[in-house]
Design an enzyme around this catalytic site. Structure first.
Site, PDB file in Angstrom:
ATOM      1  N   ASP A 130     -10.580   3.620   9.729  1.00  0.00           N
ATOM      2  CA  ASP A 130      -9.993   2.308  10.419  1.00  0.00           C
ATOM      3  C   ASP A 130     -10.484   2.507  11.822  1.00  0.00           C
ATOM      4  O   ASP A 130      -9.810   2.467  12.841  1.00  0.00           O
ATOM      5  CB  ASP A 130      -8.387   2.896  10.468  1.00  0.00           C
ATOM      6  CG  ASP A 130      -7.925   2.835   9.077  1.00  0.00           C
ATOM      7  OD1 ASP A 130      -7.921   1.773   8.619  1.00  0.00           O
ATOM      8  OD2 ASP A 130      -7.398   4.065   8.571  1.00  0.00           O
ATOM      9  N   LYS A 154      -7.240   2.419  -3.005  1.00  0.00           N
ATOM     10  CA  LYS A 154      -7.933   3.525  -2.000  1.00  0.00           C
ATOM     11  C   LYS A 154      -8.586   4.592  -2.631  1.00  0.00           C
ATOM     12  O   LYS A 154      -8.053   4.983  -4.069  1.00  0.00           O
ATOM     13  CB  LYS A 154      -6.697   3.747  -1.057  1.00  0.00           C
ATOM     14  CG  LYS A 154      -7.274   4.782   0.087  1.00  0.00           C
ATOM     15  CD  LYS A 154      -6.341   4.934   1.158  1.00  0.00           C
ATOM     16  CE  LYS A 154      -6.749   5.824   2.332  1.00  0.00           C
ATOM     17  NZ  LYS A 154      -5.887   6.058   3.468  1.00  0.00           N
ATOM     18  N   ASP A 197     -13.060   8.602   8.521  1.00  0.00           N
ATOM     19  CA  ASP A 197     -12.046   7.915   9.025  1.00  0.00           C
ATOM     20  C   ASP A 197     -12.298   6.551   8.416  1.00  0.00           C
ATOM     21  O   ASP A 197     -13.508   5.855   8.638  1.00  0.00           O
ATOM     22  CB  ASP A 197     -11.925   7.748  10.655  1.00  0.00           C
ATOM     23  CG  ASP A 197     -11.035   6.813  10.889  1.00  0.00           C
ATOM     24  OD1 ASP A 197      -9.756   7.143  10.606  1.00  0.00           O
ATOM     25  OD2 ASP A 197     -11.353   5.843  11.744  1.00  0.00           O
ATOM     26  N   ASP A 248     -10.011  -3.370   1.104  1.00  0.00           N
ATOM     27  CA  ASP A 248      -9.983  -2.490   2.575  1.00  0.00           C
ATOM     28  C   ASP A 248     -11.386  -2.064   2.657  1.00  0.00           C
ATOM     29  O   ASP A 248     -11.922  -1.270   1.818  1.00  0.00           O
ATOM     30  CB  ASP A 248      -8.765  -1.788   2.731  1.00  0.00           C
ATOM     31  CG  ASP A 248      -8.763  -1.041   4.058  1.00  0.00           C
ATOM     32  OD1 ASP A 248      -9.877  -0.873   4.571  1.00  0.00           O
ATOM     33  OD2 ASP A 248      -7.719  -0.962   4.663  1.00  0.00           O
ATOM     34  N   HIS A 299     -12.080   1.787   2.327  1.00  0.00           N
ATOM     35  CA  HIS A 299     -11.373   2.462   1.256  1.00  0.00           C
ATOM     36  C   HIS A 299     -12.087   2.797  -0.066  1.00  0.00           C
ATOM     37  O   HIS A 299     -11.707   2.959  -0.970  1.00  0.00           O
ATOM     38  CB  HIS A 299     -10.158   1.620   0.667  1.00  0.00           C
ATOM     39  CG  HIS A 299      -8.714   1.845   1.587  1.00  0.00           C
ATOM     40  ND1 HIS A 299      -7.747   1.320   1.168  1.00  0.00           N
ATOM     41  CD2 HIS A 299      -8.692   2.094   2.712  1.00  0.00           C
ATOM     42  CE1 HIS A 299      -6.836   1.469   1.958  1.00  0.00           C
ATOM     43  NE2 HIS A 299      -7.516   1.961   3.128  1.00  0.00           N
ATOM     44  N   HIS A 309      -8.722  -6.240   4.092  1.00  0.00           N
ATOM     45  CA  HIS A 309      -8.326  -5.634   5.073  1.00  0.00           C
ATOM     46  C   HIS A 309      -9.674  -5.186   5.797  1.00  0.00           C
ATOM     47  O   HIS A 309     -10.206  -4.309   5.414  1.00  0.00           O
ATOM     48  CB  HIS A 309      -7.525  -4.411   4.917  1.00  0.00           C
ATOM     49  CG  HIS A 309      -6.059  -4.440   4.909  1.00  0.00           C
ATOM     50  ND1 HIS A 309      -5.207  -3.488   4.673  1.00  0.00           N
ATOM     51  CD2 HIS A 309      -5.373  -5.441   4.918  1.00  0.00           C
ATOM     52  CE1 HIS A 309      -3.890  -3.817   4.486  1.00  0.00           C
ATOM     53  NE2 HIS A 309      -4.137  -5.225   4.671  1.00  0.00           N
ATOM     54  N   TRP A 314       0.848  -1.049  -0.094  1.00  0.00           N
ATOM     55  CA  TRP A 314       0.144   0.281   0.025  1.00  0.00           C
ATOM     56  C   TRP A 314       1.102   1.167  -0.159  1.00  0.00           C
ATOM     57  O   TRP A 314       1.789   1.285   0.827  1.00  0.00           O
ATOM     58  CB  TRP A 314      -0.924  -0.069   1.518  1.00  0.00           C
ATOM     59  CG  TRP A 314      -1.782   1.214   1.244  1.00  0.00           C
ATOM     60  CD1 TRP A 314      -2.860   1.526   0.473  1.00  0.00           C
ATOM     61  CD2 TRP A 314      -1.408   2.542   2.018  1.00  0.00           C
ATOM     62  NE1 TRP A 314      -3.028   2.859   0.621  1.00  0.00           N
ATOM     63  CE2 TRP A 314      -2.251   3.467   1.586  1.00  0.00           C
ATOM     64  CE3 TRP A 314      -0.440   2.870   2.789  1.00  0.00           C
ATOM     65  CZ2 TRP A 314      -2.349   4.809   2.195  1.00  0.00           C
ATOM     66  CZ3 TRP A 314      -0.440   4.176   3.469  1.00  0.00           C
ATOM     67  CH2 TRP A 314      -1.260   5.120   3.115  1.00  0.00           C
ATOM     68  N   ASP A 361      -7.353  -4.372   9.726  1.00  0.00           N
ATOM     69  CA  ASP A 361      -6.773  -3.072   9.558  1.00  0.00           C
ATOM     70  C   ASP A 361      -7.429  -1.963  10.181  1.00  0.00           C
ATOM     71  O   ASP A 361      -8.241  -1.349   9.485  1.00  0.00           O
ATOM     72  CB  ASP A 361      -6.521  -2.808   7.894  1.00  0.00           C
ATOM     73  CG  ASP A 361      -5.662  -1.577   8.038  1.00  0.00           C
ATOM     74  OD1 ASP A 361      -5.126  -0.853   8.847  1.00  0.00           O
ATOM     75  OD2 ASP A 361      -5.721  -1.065   6.655  1.00  0.00           O
ATOM     76  N   GLU A 418      -3.060  -2.711  -2.692  1.00  0.00           N
ATOM     77  CA  GLU A 418      -4.145  -2.201  -2.053  1.00  0.00           C
ATOM     78  C   GLU A 418      -4.615  -0.904  -2.482  1.00  0.00           C
ATOM     79  O   GLU A 418      -3.911   0.072  -2.366  1.00  0.00           O
ATOM     80  CB  GLU A 418      -3.760  -2.171  -0.355  1.00  0.00           C
ATOM     81  CG  GLU A 418      -4.870  -1.563   0.235  1.00  0.00           C
ATOM     82  CD  GLU A 418      -4.750  -1.660   1.738  1.00  0.00           C
ATOM     83  OE1 GLU A 418      -3.530  -1.755   2.223  1.00  0.00           O
ATOM     84  OE2 GLU A 418      -5.636  -1.357   2.580  1.00  0.00           O
TER      85      GLU A 418
HETATM   86  C1  RNT Z   1      -3.981   2.681   4.523  1.00  0.00           C
HETATM   87  C2  RNT Z   1      -4.045   1.414   4.131  1.00  0.00           C
HETATM   88  C3  RNT Z   1      -2.835   0.345   4.899  1.00  0.00           C
HETATM   89  C4  RNT Z   1      -2.545   0.886   6.300  1.00  0.00           C
HETATM   90  C5  RNT Z   1      -1.380  -0.054   6.930  1.00  0.00           C
HETATM   91  C6  RNT Z   1      -0.976   0.433   7.954  1.00  0.00           C
HETATM   92  O1  RNT Z   1      -5.072   3.306   3.965  1.00  0.00           O
HETATM   93  O2  RNT Z   1      -5.438   1.135   4.721  1.00  0.00           O
HETATM   94  O3  RNT Z   1      -3.431  -0.986   4.636  1.00  0.00           O
HETATM   95  O4  RNT Z   1      -3.609   0.853   7.144  1.00  0.00           O
HETATM   96  O5  RNT Z   1      -0.726  -0.651   5.971  1.00  0.00           O
HETATM   97 ZN    ZN Z   2      -5.483  -1.235   4.514  1.00  0.00          ZN
END
Ligand code: RNT
Ligand code: ZN
Length: 429
Positions: free
Chosen positions: A307, A239, A305, A270, A273, A297, A196, A337, A237
Site C-alpha cells: 500500500d 489477496k 507492503d 488490488d 495483492h 484498488h 474485503w 487504496d 476483493e
Molecule cells: C487490504 C485490502 C483492503 C483494505 C481497505 C482498507 O489488503 O486491500 O482493500 O486496504 O479495505
Molecule cells: Zn484493497
C-alpha cells in the site's frame, strides 16, 4: 497590474503556448487532444477516505488497524474527527482536476458518541457524509469494515469456525450493502460496496477446504437479498497474502474469481495483492471476458507492503492504458487504496490521485498508429512508436487540463498543502 497578477498572466500564457505546440504534435500523429480531455473529465476516481487518518475510523480513535493492515509513519496532523477528515478531503479535491468519488469504510460512520457495534450500523450514521457528498457533487462508495474489532482479533470473520461470529460479520456486511444502496439512492450515483476480509493464517493450515466452504456460504448469506444494481453493486476483493496471513488467505484470487463469475459479482483487483512482480494490468482484459464490471484498488506494492502511494510508474501506465485503449471506462470502477503516515496525508491523496488521472490522460493520448501497426503485422513500427510515445509532450496537455479545471498546475499545489499544514494540521495533536 500587481506583480502577482502579472506572474499569473505570464504563467497562463506559457501554459497555453506549450499546449498549442503539444496539440500540434499530437495532431500530427492523429491524436485528438480535445476529445481526450473531454473523455478524461468523464472518468471518476474513488478516493479512499482511510488515507486521511491511517485507517483509524471513528469508533475508537487512535487504535492501530491490525488484521494485516500496517500503517507506518508518525507524520503530524492526521484527521481525528469526521469534520477534520472532510476538511482535509476538501483541500485534496481542490487540487485534483475533475469530479470524483469518495470511498468510505463502515467504521467512519458518525455515531454521536454512542457505541454502535458493526452489526447495528444504519444509513443514518452516514447522513453527514451523504450531504457532504451531495453538496460537492461527489459519488460515494462503501466497504464493510471486517477488521479492527474484537470479533476479528484471531484473524477470522466471515470464515470463522464460530457460527455466531460468522453471523455477526454477515449482519455487518448485509447492513453495509443497505448503506451502499442508501448512498446510491440519495446521490443518484451507483455505489460500489466492496467486501474485503482479513481471514487467513500465518502458518500452514491443516485444512484449506473448510474455511473456504464457510466463506462461500457466508457470502451467499450476505448477498441473499437482491438490491437494484442502479443503487448498489457488490464487489469482492482477493489477496494472495498479508502480514499475519503469509501462508494462507481464505479469499484468494481463484476463490473470488470463481465466486464473482458464478454469483455475478464484481471482482476487485488490488494492485498490491499479488506476487511482488505480478501486475494487475494484464488481468483486466481476462476477467472482463467473464464478468460485466470490475473494481480496481490502485495501489503500489513495495516488497512486503502492498500500500505505498501511487506513483507514475510503468505498472500504473499499464493499468490506465488497459482501461482507456479498450474502452473499458464504464466497466472498470477505479478506486485507490494505499496509506502512508510518513508524509503529509493530504499530499499523499493528491499525489496518488493526480498520478492516476495523469496516467489516464497519457493513455488517452496514445497515437492510433500503435494499434494499427499491430493489426498490419508491423511489429517494428509498434515497438518504435511505443518508445517514441514515451516522450511526447503530455506534460503540457496535463498543465492545460489542470488550468482549465481550475486546479493548480505543476508543483503549485504543494504550496497550498504546506499552507494548510501550517494553518490547520500543525494545530492538531
Ligand atoms: C487490504 C485490502 C483492503 C483494505 C481497505 C482498507 O489488503 O486491500 O482493500 O486496504 O479495505
Ligand atoms: Zn484493497
Amino acid at each position: 497590474m500587481t506583480l502577482a497578477n502579472f506572474a499569473l498572466m505570464y504563467k497562463t500564457k506559457h501554459i497555453e503556448k506549450s499546449y498549442a505546440l503539444a496539440h500540434e504534435r499530437y495532431a500530427s500523429l492523429g491524436v485528438d487532444v480535445q476529445q481526450a480531455l473531454k473523455n478524461l473529465a468523464q472518468i471518476p476516481v474513488s478516493l479512499h477516505c482511510w488515507q486521511g487518518d491511517d485507517v483509524g475510523g471513528f469508533e475508537n480513535v487512535g487504535a492501530a488497524p491490525g488484521n494485516g493492515l500496517a500503517v507506518t509513519g508518525q507524520y503530524p496532523g492526521k484527521a481525528r474527527t469526521p469534520d477534520e477528515l472532510r476538511a482535509d478531503l476538501n483541500l485534496a479535491l481542490s487540487l485534483i482536476p475533475g469530479k470524483h468519488r469518495l470511498n468510505l469504510h463502515a467504521f467512519y460512520g458518525e455515531f454521536g458518541g454512542k457505541r454502535v457495534d458493526r452489526d447495528q450500523i444504519e444509513p443514518k450514521h452516514f447522513a453527514n457524509w451523504i450531504s457532504w457528498a451531495k453538496k460537492n457533487g461527489l459519488g460515494l462508495d462503501f466497504n464493510p469494515t471486517c477488521f479492527s474489532h474484537p470479533k476479528a482479533a484471531d484473524g477470522f470473520t466471515l470464515a470463522h469456525t464460530n457460527k455466531s461470529i460468522r453471523q455477526f460479520w454477515i449482519e455487518h456486511c448485509i447492513r453495509s450493502r443497505e448503506i451502499g444502496a442508501a448512498m446510491g439512492r440519495a446521490l443518484g450515483k451507483t455505489c460500489v460496496t466492496n467486501v474485503w476480509i482479513p481471514d487467513g493464517m500465518k502458518d500452514t493450515p491443516a485444512d484449506r477446504v473448510a474455511p473456504r466452504a464457510r466463506l462461500a456460504e457466508s457470502l451467499d448469506a450476505v448477498f441473499k437479498k437482491a438490491i437494484s444494481p442502479k443503487l448498489n453493486l457488490d464487489a469482492v476483493e482477493p489477496k494472495l497474502f498479508g502480514i499475519g496471513s503469509e501462508s494462507f488467505v481464505v479469499g484468494s484470487h481463484e476463490f473470488y474469481m470463481g465466486y464473482a463469475v458464478s454469483r455475478k459479482k464484481l471482482l476487485t483487483l488490488d494492485a498490491g495483492h499479488y506476487h511482488p512482480t505480478e501486475g494487475i494490468a494484464d488481468k483486466i482484459s481476462s476477467v472482463l471476458q467473464f464478468m460485466p464490471e470490475i473494481l480496481l484498488h490502485v495501489s503500489r506494492g513495495v516488497r512486503w507492503d502492498s500500500d505505498h502511494v501511487v506513483i507514475l510508474n510503468d505498472d500504473l501506465l499499464a493499468i490506465a492504458r488497459e482501461i482507456v485503449v479498450n474502452g473499458f471506462e464504464k466497466r472498470v470502477h477505479i478506486g485507490l487504496d494505499y496509506f502512508d503516515a510518513s508524509i503529509n496525508r493530504v499530499a499523499a491523496w493528491t499525489i496518488g490521485t493526480r498520478n492516476m488521472i495523469r496516467a489516464l490522460l497519457i493513455a488517452l493520448l496514445e497515437p492510433p498508429v500503435i494499434k494499427i501497426a499491430e493489426v498490419n503485422g508491423d511489429l517494428t513500427t509498434r515497438l518504435a512508436m511505443q518508445e517514441e510515445t514515451k516522450t511526447l509532450p503530455y506534460g503540457a496537455v496535463w498543465d492545460f487540463y489542470c488550468e482549465n479545471q481550475g486546479v493548480p498546475t505543476g508543483e503549485n499545489w504543494v504550496t497550498e498543502v504546506k499552507r494548510y499544514e501550517k494553518e490547520v494540521l500543525s494545530k492538531r495533536n
